[in-house]
Write an enzyme that holds these catalytic residues in place. Structure first.
Site, PDB file in Angstrom:
ATOM      1  N   GLU A  94       0.813  -1.218   0.000  1.00 55.21           N
ATOM      2  CA  GLU A  94       0.000   0.000   0.000  1.00 55.21           C
ATOM      3  C   GLU A  94       0.850   1.273   0.000  1.00 55.21           C
ATOM      4  OE1 GLU A  94      -3.009  -0.095  -0.581  1.00 55.21           O
ATOM      5  OE2 GLU A  94      -4.117  -1.629   0.517  1.00 55.21           O
ATOM      6  N   TYR A 153     -16.313  15.468  19.145  1.00 54.44           N
ATOM      7  CA  TYR A 153     -14.963  14.943  18.951  1.00 54.44           C
ATOM      8  C   TYR A 153     -14.740  14.474  17.526  1.00 54.44           C
ATOM      9  CZ  TYR A 153     -14.114  15.588  23.847  1.00 54.44           C
ATOM     10  OH  TYR A 153     -13.947  16.167  25.085  1.00 54.44           O
TER      11      TYR A 153
END
Length: 211
Positions: free
Chosen positions: A73, A119
């Site tokens: 990746e 958050y």
């Protein structure tokens, strides 16, 4: 932090993420910027069983210089560092609920996770869904570079979340917040959910200087 300390920190976080079932088997990968290049988890490695001496080290041009062969990746990681120069670490997971949202056809491609907690807004921000590409394909790179300047996190369609951070700790914290909020989104699907409104988001921005 010395390179040896960064190596140990990466191993610790890998073990924690694996222990929380945020990744399974040999899935998931992590990278960290060093003064002289990058550290990357090896290909086909288990995040719960990393060896600090065998982490892949790459030079600033992403050439493999030591350690085991790096994750396939790399195009995904490299694109975040190039598209978002402040990035110091990238975490790619296959965590259950974020990956579930990446598979749902009705997930908003512009913002996969609505602002249901402060958050989420403060630590993650808007999370676009990128079109599907074969894992490890360089085709993902231009897709990431296009959104990275404005987004610290993305979902890869039918694949999972990727998060960039100003430090390894920050990237992991953001990945955890993303997964836990994705869980809330999945659990409350079909319910009358109260989202934060524009005024509430602006107040967070004024207090915490969001992106």
């Amino acid at each position: 932090m010395t390179e040896a300390e960064v190596r140990e920190r990466l191993v610790q976080w890998g073990r924690l993420l694996f222990g929380r079932n945020f990744t399974v088997g040999s899935s998931g990968n992590i990278s960290v910027r060093l003064e002289d290049g990058f550290l990357v988890t090896p290909t086909n490695s288990c995040l719960g069983l990393l060896d600090s001496t065998k982490l892949s080290k790459l030079d600033p041009e992403w050439r493999h210089v030591s350690g085991d062969k790096p994750t396939k990746e790399l195009p995904l990681h490299r694109a975040f560092y190039e598209g978002r120069p402040q990035t110091q670490a990238v975490v790619h997971l296959h965590s259950t609920f974020a990956t579930a949202l990446s598979c749902l056809a009705d997930t908003d491609p512009a913002d996969a996770i609505p602002p249901i907690t402060p958050y989420m807004v403060m630590r993650v921000g808007r999370v676009p869904v990128l079109p599907y590409t074969v894992p490890g394909s360089p085709d993902v790179a231009p897709l990431v570079r296009a959104v990275a300047p404005d987004h610290a996190a993305v979902l890869l369609a039918n694949h999972g979340p990727v998060v960039a951070g100003l430090s390894l700790d920050a990237a992991v914290f953001t990945a955890e917040e993303l997964e836990e909020t994705a869980k809330l989104v999945v659990l409350t699907r079909g319910l009358n959910v109260r989202h934060l409104d524009a005024h509430q988001i602006a107040a967070l921005d004024a207090s915490f200087k969001l992106r």
